[in-house]
Design an enzyme around this catalytic site. Structure first.
Site, PDB file in Angstrom:
ATOM      1  N   GLY A   1      31.325 -23.197  -5.538  1.00  0.00           N
ATOM      2  CA  GLY A   1      30.348 -24.026  -6.262  1.00  0.00           C
ATOM      3  C   GLY A   1      30.627 -24.284  -7.727  1.00  0.00           C
ATOM      4  O   GLY A   1      30.170 -25.282  -8.277  1.00  0.00           O
TER       5      GLY A   1
ATOM      6  N   ASP B   1      27.751 -21.937 -10.399  1.00  0.00           N
ATOM      7  CA  ASP B   1      26.941 -23.150 -10.394  1.00  0.00           C
ATOM      8  C   ASP B   1      25.458 -22.841 -10.594  1.00  0.00           C
ATOM      9  O   ASP B   1      24.776 -23.464 -11.380  1.00  0.00           O
ATOM     10  CB  ASP B   1      27.164 -23.950  -9.087  1.00  0.00           C
ATOM     11  CG  ASP B   1      26.998 -23.109  -7.816  1.00  0.00           C
ATOM     12  OD1 ASP B   1      26.765 -21.883  -7.899  1.00  0.00           O
ATOM     13  OD2 ASP B   1      27.121 -23.681  -6.706  1.00  0.00           O
TER      14      ASP B   1
ATOM     15  N   ASP C   1      20.526 -17.704  -8.342  1.00  0.00           N
ATOM     16  CA  ASP C   1      19.413 -17.820  -7.409  1.00  0.00           C
ATOM     17  C   ASP C   1      18.780 -16.429  -7.249  1.00  0.00           C
ATOM     18  O   ASP C   1      18.028 -15.996  -8.121  1.00  0.00           O
ATOM     19  CB  ASP C   1      19.982 -18.389  -6.100  1.00  0.00           C
ATOM     20  CG  ASP C   1      18.949 -18.782  -5.075  1.00  0.00           C
ATOM     21  OD1 ASP C   1      17.916 -19.334  -5.465  1.00  0.00           O
ATOM     22  OD2 ASP C   1      19.164 -18.536  -3.875  1.00  0.00           O
TER      23      ASP C   1
ATOM     24  N   LYS D   1      17.461 -20.581 -11.210  1.00  0.00           N
ATOM     25  CA  LYS D   1      16.227 -20.722 -10.408  1.00  0.00           C
ATOM     26  C   LYS D   1      15.491 -19.383 -10.479  1.00  0.00           C
ATOM     27  O   LYS D   1      15.555 -18.578  -9.540  1.00  0.00           O
ATOM     28  CB  LYS D   1      16.662 -20.935  -8.955  1.00  0.00           C
ATOM     29  CG  LYS D   1      16.152 -22.176  -8.275  1.00  0.00           C
ATOM     30  CD  LYS D   1      16.474 -22.075  -6.787  1.00  0.00           C
ATOM     31  CE  LYS D   1      17.249 -23.234  -6.278  1.00  0.00           C
ATOM     32  NZ  LYS D   1      17.554 -23.137  -4.840  1.00  0.00           N
TER      33      LYS D   1
ATOM     34  N   PHE E   1      16.013 -27.056  -3.223  1.00  0.00           N
ATOM     35  CA  PHE E   1      17.437 -26.983  -2.916  1.00  0.00           C
ATOM     36  C   PHE E   1      18.162 -28.146  -3.585  1.00  0.00           C
ATOM     37  O   PHE E   1      17.799 -29.306  -3.415  1.00  0.00           O
ATOM     38  CB  PHE E   1      17.683 -26.971  -1.407  1.00  0.00           C
ATOM     39  CG  PHE E   1      19.050 -26.425  -1.086  1.00  0.00           C
ATOM     40  CD1 PHE E   1      19.299 -25.055  -1.136  1.00  0.00           C
ATOM     41  CD2 PHE E   1      20.103 -27.286  -0.786  1.00  0.00           C
ATOM     42  CE1 PHE E   1      20.565 -24.552  -0.883  1.00  0.00           C
ATOM     43  CE2 PHE E   1      21.378 -26.790  -0.527  1.00  0.00           C
ATOM     44  CZ  PHE E   1      21.604 -25.414  -0.577  1.00  0.00           C
TER      45      PHE E   1
ATOM     46  N   ASP F   1      26.691 -27.512  -2.879  1.00  0.00           N
ATOM     47  CA  ASP F   1      26.787 -28.143  -1.559  1.00  0.00           C
ATOM     48  C   ASP F   1      25.584 -27.868  -0.679  1.00  0.00           C
ATOM     49  O   ASP F   1      24.823 -26.924  -0.904  1.00  0.00           O
ATOM     50  CB  ASP F   1      28.014 -27.604  -0.821  1.00  0.00           C
ATOM     51  CG  ASP F   1      27.790 -26.179  -0.311  1.00  0.00           C
ATOM     52  OD1 ASP F   1      27.450 -25.305  -1.134  1.00  0.00           O
ATOM     53  OD2 ASP F   1      27.917 -25.951   0.903  1.00  0.00           O
TER      54      ASP F   1
ATOM     55  N   ARG G   1      29.402 -31.912  -2.802  1.00  0.00           N
ATOM     56  CA  ARG G   1      29.939 -31.297  -4.027  1.00  0.00           C
ATOM     57  C   ARG G   1      30.476 -32.335  -5.006  1.00  0.00           C
ATOM     58  O   ARG G   1      30.485 -32.108  -6.208  1.00  0.00           O
ATOM     59  CB  ARG G   1      31.072 -30.325  -3.681  1.00  0.00           C
ATOM     60  CG  ARG G   1      30.646 -29.118  -2.866  1.00  0.00           C
ATOM     61  CD  ARG G   1      31.779 -28.097  -2.856  1.00  0.00           C
ATOM     62  NE  ARG G   1      31.649 -27.103  -1.801  1.00  0.00           N
ATOM     63  CZ  ARG G   1      30.930 -25.981  -1.897  1.00  0.00           C
ATOM     64  NH1 ARG G   1      30.273 -25.717  -3.003  1.00  0.00           N
ATOM     65  NH2 ARG G   1      30.876 -25.124  -0.893  1.00  0.00           N
TER      66      ARG G   1
HETATM   67  P1  IMP Z   1      22.513 -15.784  -5.281  1.00  0.00           P
HETATM   68  O1  IMP Z   1      23.491 -14.730  -4.903  1.00  0.00           O
HETATM   69  O2  IMP Z   1      21.308 -15.783  -4.382  1.00  0.00           O
HETATM   70  O3  IMP Z   1      22.136 -15.820  -6.742  1.00  0.00           O
HETATM   71  O4  IMP Z   1      23.150 -17.152  -4.871  1.00  0.00           O
HETATM   72  C1  IMP Z   1      24.014 -17.823  -5.613  1.00  0.00           C
HETATM   73  C2  IMP Z   1      24.779 -18.775  -4.732  1.00  0.00           C
HETATM   74  O5  IMP Z   1      23.913 -19.418  -3.772  1.00  0.00           O
HETATM   75  C3  IMP Z   1      25.320 -19.875  -5.592  1.00  0.00           C
HETATM   76  O6  IMP Z   1      26.642 -19.584  -5.950  1.00  0.00           O
HETATM   77  C4  IMP Z   1      25.230 -21.082  -4.682  1.00  0.00           C
HETATM   78  O7  IMP Z   1      26.436 -21.224  -3.988  1.00  0.00           O
HETATM   79  C5  IMP Z   1      24.163 -20.796  -3.663  1.00  0.00           C
HETATM   80  N1  IMP Z   1      22.900 -21.538  -3.929  1.00  0.00           N
HETATM   81  C6  IMP Z   1      21.734 -21.025  -4.338  1.00  0.00           C
HETATM   82  N2  IMP Z   1      20.795 -21.996  -4.512  1.00  0.00           N
HETATM   83  C7  IMP Z   1      21.411 -23.149  -4.194  1.00  0.00           C
HETATM   84  C8  IMP Z   1      20.968 -24.532  -4.198  1.00  0.00           C
HETATM   85  O8  IMP Z   1      19.824 -24.909  -4.531  1.00  0.00           O
HETATM   86  N3  IMP Z   1      21.905 -25.445  -3.811  1.00  0.00           N
HETATM   87  C9  IMP Z   1      23.174 -25.112  -3.444  1.00  0.00           C
HETATM   88  N4  IMP Z   1      23.628 -23.840  -3.448  1.00  0.00           N
HETATM   89  C10 IMP Z   1      22.744 -22.866  -3.816  1.00  0.00           C
HETATM   90 MG    MG Z   2      28.317 -20.803  -4.768  1.00  0.00          MG
END
Ligand code: IMP
Ligand code: MG
Length: 184
Positions: free
Chosen positions: A47, A106, A109, A137, A158, A165, A171
């Protein structure tokens, strides 16, 4: 599998010009906070690749020279819901010991990906590991994790485009958009 195209877009969130402007501001902030003009950037694949490519060129404009490497971590299968602990798919190979590292992704989350990656980079001997994300987020966080540099804080929707993606698609879109109703 649900397919997606530009007619599935619900909201344009940030256009290319707004992103360019914010990336430039981030580069100024990062350059100002560095102990030296030298930085190792580690991007999380896949990402981060678009954001990182623009960010390094903005950093260059502000006098920061960079070495670049990538890690691949996977936390999502198909769909939009994180499915647990990240897995290290590909490690970086640069020697980071004694260096300042900027970890780039990117979107922040739940926080699991960056928490895992930052620990890993510190274990590999980096002097300092700062984190930079284009999007944050905060509503979705399950770990206490904050990025040092954030492009835009976004609501719990999302988002695709500019490297992000949905099922491997979107992307390449030069803007960030919210999808109509992504299936999970
Ligand atoms: P985390 O480990 O939950 O913080 O997730 C991070 C990863 O989840 C990022 O590197 C993204 O690839 C993916 N991700 C989280 N939210 C989104 C979104 O809204 N759109 C696309 N990818 C997301
Ligand atoms: Mg990612």
């Amino acid at each position: 599998m649900v397919s997606v195209n530009e007619t599935s877009v619900k909201n344009l969130l940030y256009n290319a010009q707004a992103i360019r402007q914010r990336v430039s501001e981030l580069a100024v902030e990062i350059a100002a906070g560095l102990p030296s003009g030298d930085l190792v950037l580690i991007g999380i694949l896949r990402g981060s690749f678009v954001f990182l490519a623009d960010l390094v060129r903005e950093l260059h404009r502000h006098g920061v020279s960079t070495q670049i490497d990538f890690m691949m971590l996977q936390s999502y299968g198909a769909g939009t819901v994180s499915n647990g602990d990240p897995k290290l798919i590909k490690d970086f190979t640069l020697d980071v010991s004694g260096h300042t590292v900027l970890l780039v992704d990117d979107i922040l989350d739940t926080g699991r990906t960056l928490d895992f990656a930052a620990r890993h980079i510190r274990e590999r001997g980096a002097d300092l590991c700062k984190t930079c994300v284009l999007l944050d987020k905060p509503a979705r966080r399950t770990l206490l994790f904050q990025a040092d540099y954030v492009g835009f804080e976004v609501p719990d929707v999302f988002i695709v485009g500019y490297g992000l993606d949905f099922n491997g698609r979107c992307r390449e879109w030069p803007y960030l958009a919210q999808l109509e109703s992504p299936a999970t």
